[in-house]
Design a protein around this motif. Structure first.
Motif, PDB file in Angstrom:
ATOM      1  N   ILE A  40       0.827  -1.182   0.158  1.00  0.00           N
ATOM      2  CA  ILE A  40      -0.054  -0.118  -0.008  1.00  0.00           C
ATOM      3  C   ILE A  40       0.872   1.284  -0.277  1.00  0.00           C
ATOM      4  N   SER A  41       0.433   2.192  -0.789  1.00  0.00           N
ATOM      5  CA  SER A  41       1.149   3.366  -0.913  1.00  0.00           C
ATOM      6  C   SER A  41       0.313   4.712  -1.268  1.00  0.00           C
ATOM      7  N   ARG A  42       0.936   5.700  -0.989  1.00  0.00           N
ATOM      8  CA  ARG A  42       0.030   7.288  -1.178  1.00  0.00           C
ATOM      9  C   ARG A  42       0.851   8.016  -2.021  1.00  0.00           C
ATOM     10  N   ASP A  43       0.322   9.106  -2.944  1.00  0.00           N
ATOM     11  CA  ASP A  43       0.686   9.931  -3.661  1.00  0.00           C
ATOM     12  C   ASP A  43      -0.188  11.208  -3.013  1.00  0.00           C
ATOM     13  N   ASN A  44       0.609  11.951  -2.165  1.00  0.00           N
ATOM     14  CA  ASN A  44      -0.196  13.151  -1.770  1.00  0.00           C
ATOM     15  C   ASN A  44      -0.341  14.033  -2.559  1.00  0.00           C
ATOM     16  N   ALA A  45       0.278  14.288  -3.677  1.00  0.00           N
ATOM     17  CA  ALA A  45      -0.031  15.092  -4.647  1.00  0.00           C
ATOM     18  C   ALA A  45      -1.202  14.857  -5.502  1.00  0.00           C
ATOM     19  N   LYS A  46      -1.511  13.656  -5.725  1.00  0.00           N
ATOM     20  CA  LYS A  46      -2.421  13.064  -6.597  1.00  0.00           C
ATOM     21  C   LYS A  46      -3.917  12.802  -5.448  1.00  0.00           C
ATOM     22  N   ASN A  47      -3.727  12.919  -3.943  1.00  0.00           N
ATOM     23  CA  ASN A  47      -4.692  12.435  -3.228  1.00  0.00           C
ATOM     24  C   ASN A  47      -5.254  11.159  -3.600  1.00  0.00           C
ATOM     25  N   THR A  48      -4.254  10.045  -3.756  1.00  0.00           N
ATOM     26  CA  THR A  48      -4.472   8.863  -4.261  1.00  0.00           C
ATOM     27  C   THR A  48      -3.718   7.935  -3.529  1.00  0.00           C
ATOM     28  N   VAL A  49      -4.284   6.868  -3.116  1.00  0.00           N
ATOM     29  CA  VAL A  49      -3.697   5.489  -2.338  1.00  0.00           C
ATOM     30  C   VAL A  49      -3.778   4.578  -3.339  1.00  0.00           C
ATOM     31  N   TYR A  50      -2.826   3.749  -3.361  1.00  0.00           N
ATOM     32  CA  TYR A  50      -2.687   2.426  -4.153  1.00  0.00           C
ATOM     33  C   TYR A  50      -2.463   1.120  -3.645  1.00  0.00           C
ATOM     34  N   LEU A  51      -2.754   0.207  -4.146  1.00  0.00           N
ATOM     35  CA  LEU A  51      -2.536  -1.133  -3.663  1.00  0.00           C
ATOM     36  C   LEU A  51      -1.929  -1.994  -4.779  1.00  0.00           C
ATOM     37  N   GLN A  52      -0.617  -2.124  -4.562  1.00  0.00           N
ATOM     38  CA  GLN A  52      -0.137  -2.998  -5.698  1.00  0.00           C
ATOM     39  C   GLN A  52      -0.147  -4.308  -5.215  1.00  0.00           C
ATOM     40  N   MET A  53      -0.878  -5.331  -5.672  1.00  0.00           N
ATOM     41  CA  MET A  53      -0.898  -6.692  -5.634  1.00  0.00           C
ATOM     42  C   MET A  53      -0.197  -7.556  -6.451  1.00  0.00           C
ATOM     43  N   ASN A  54       0.760  -8.215  -5.924  1.00  0.00           N
ATOM     44  CA  ASN A  54       1.645  -9.106  -6.820  1.00  0.00           C
ATOM     45  C   ASN A  54       1.453 -10.611  -6.373  1.00  0.00           C
ATOM     46  N   SER A  55       1.789 -11.644  -7.123  1.00  0.00           N
ATOM     47  CA  SER A  55       1.801 -13.235  -6.653  1.00  0.00           C
ATOM     48  C   SER A  55       0.197 -13.335  -6.244  1.00  0.00           C
ATOM     49  N   LEU A  56      -0.764 -12.870  -7.027  1.00  0.00           N
ATOM     50  CA  LEU A  56      -2.140 -13.069  -6.664  1.00  0.00           C
ATOM     51  C   LEU A  56      -2.566 -14.443  -6.719  1.00  0.00           C
ATOM     52  N   LYS A  57      -3.453 -14.776  -5.970  1.00  0.00           N
ATOM     53  CA  LYS A  57      -3.869 -16.150  -5.782  1.00  0.00           C
ATOM     54  C   LYS A  57      -5.352 -16.274  -6.128  1.00  0.00           C
ATOM     55  N   PRO A  58      -5.911 -17.428  -6.457  1.00  0.00           N
ATOM     56  CA  PRO A  58      -7.388 -17.189  -6.480  1.00  0.00           C
ATOM     57  C   PRO A  58      -8.298 -17.105  -5.271  1.00  0.00           C
ATOM     58  N   GLU A  59      -7.774 -17.049  -3.962  1.00  0.00           N
ATOM     59  CA  GLU A  59      -8.270 -16.594  -2.812  1.00  0.00           C
ATOM     60  C   GLU A  59      -8.432 -15.132  -2.703  1.00  0.00           C
ATOM     61  N   ASP A  60      -7.513 -14.386  -3.428  1.00  0.00           N
ATOM     62  CA  ASP A  60      -7.759 -12.981  -3.390  1.00  0.00           C
ATOM     63  C   ASP A  60      -8.999 -12.662  -4.196  1.00  0.00           C
ATOM     64  N   THR A  61      -9.730 -13.324  -4.995  1.00  0.00           N
ATOM     65  CA  THR A  61     -10.621 -12.860  -5.483  1.00  0.00           C
ATOM     66  C   THR A  61     -11.654 -12.300  -4.727  1.00  0.00           C
ATOM     67  N   ALA A  62     -12.140 -11.225  -4.968  1.00  0.00           N
ATOM     68  CA  ALA A  62     -12.891 -10.324  -3.942  1.00  0.00           C
ATOM     69  C   ALA A  62     -13.458  -8.868  -4.885  1.00  0.00           C
ATOM     70  N   VAL A  63     -14.409  -8.476  -4.277  1.00  0.00           N
ATOM     71  CA  VAL A  63     -14.650  -6.721  -4.392  1.00  0.00           C
ATOM     72  C   VAL A  63     -13.695  -5.993  -3.383  1.00  0.00           C
ATOM     73  N   TYR A  64     -12.868  -5.158  -3.962  1.00  0.00           N
ATOM     74  CA  TYR A  64     -12.103  -4.419  -3.110  1.00  0.00           C
ATOM     75  C   TYR A  64     -12.524  -3.088  -2.764  1.00  0.00           C
ATOM     76  N   PHE A  65     -12.736  -2.395  -1.502  1.00  0.00           N
ATOM     77  CA  PHE A  65     -13.228  -1.483  -1.307  1.00  0.00           C
ATOM     78  C   PHE A  65     -12.056  -0.319  -0.483  1.00  0.00           C
ATOM     79  N   CYS A  66     -12.106   0.955  -0.914  1.00  0.00           N
ATOM     80  CA  CYS A  66     -11.398   2.059  -0.431  1.00  0.00           C
ATOM     81  C   CYS A  66     -11.845   2.326   0.778  1.00  0.00           C
ATOM     82  N   ASN A  67     -11.048   2.751   1.922  1.00  0.00           N
ATOM     83  CA  ASN A  67     -11.810   3.163   2.973  1.00  0.00           C
ATOM     84  C   ASN A  67     -10.748   4.284   3.452  1.00  0.00           C
TER      85      ASN A  67
END
Length: 120
Positions: free
Chosen positions: A69-96
């Protein structure tokens, strides 16, 4: 009121990568913490990762070493880089986003969700 707009979900094969983005309608300096949750079909929503206003990240055990997880303050944006994804990662992802008011009231804001599907 804070609007959160997620993007970046999609379909990927196991072992692949995706990057989710969450754009906030206000300066993220005003937000105490931002994070990602996910909800798989038939399951409760679960916490995935959080980053504080000072940039400190935390992860649930199942994604440690794979997600960042990372943030870019200038863009008011947060990121989630997901690597080595697995089938059990399947879901709806919500930002909070969590904002603590001057009177200690906690305000929670949610995005609309973005689907991540990992095929085996």
């Amino acid at each position: 009121q804070v609007q959160l707009v997620e993007s970046g979900g999609g379909l990927v094969q196991a072992g692949g990568s995706l990057r989710l983005s969450c754009a906030a309608s206000i300066s993220i300096f005003r937000i105490n913490s931002m994070g990602w949750y996910r909800q798989a079909p038939g399951k409760q929503r679960e916490w995935v990762a959080t980053i504080t206003s000072s940039g400190s990240p935390n992860y649930t055990d199942s994604v440690k070493g794979r997600f960042t997880i990372s943030r870019d303050n200038a863009k008011n944006t947060v990121y989630l880089q997901m690597n080595s994804l697995k089938p059990e990662d399947t879901a709806v992802y919500f930002c909070n986003a969590v904002i603590r008011g001057w009177d200690a009231t906690v305000y929670n804001y949610w995005g609309q969700g973005t689907q991540v599907t990992v095929s085996s």
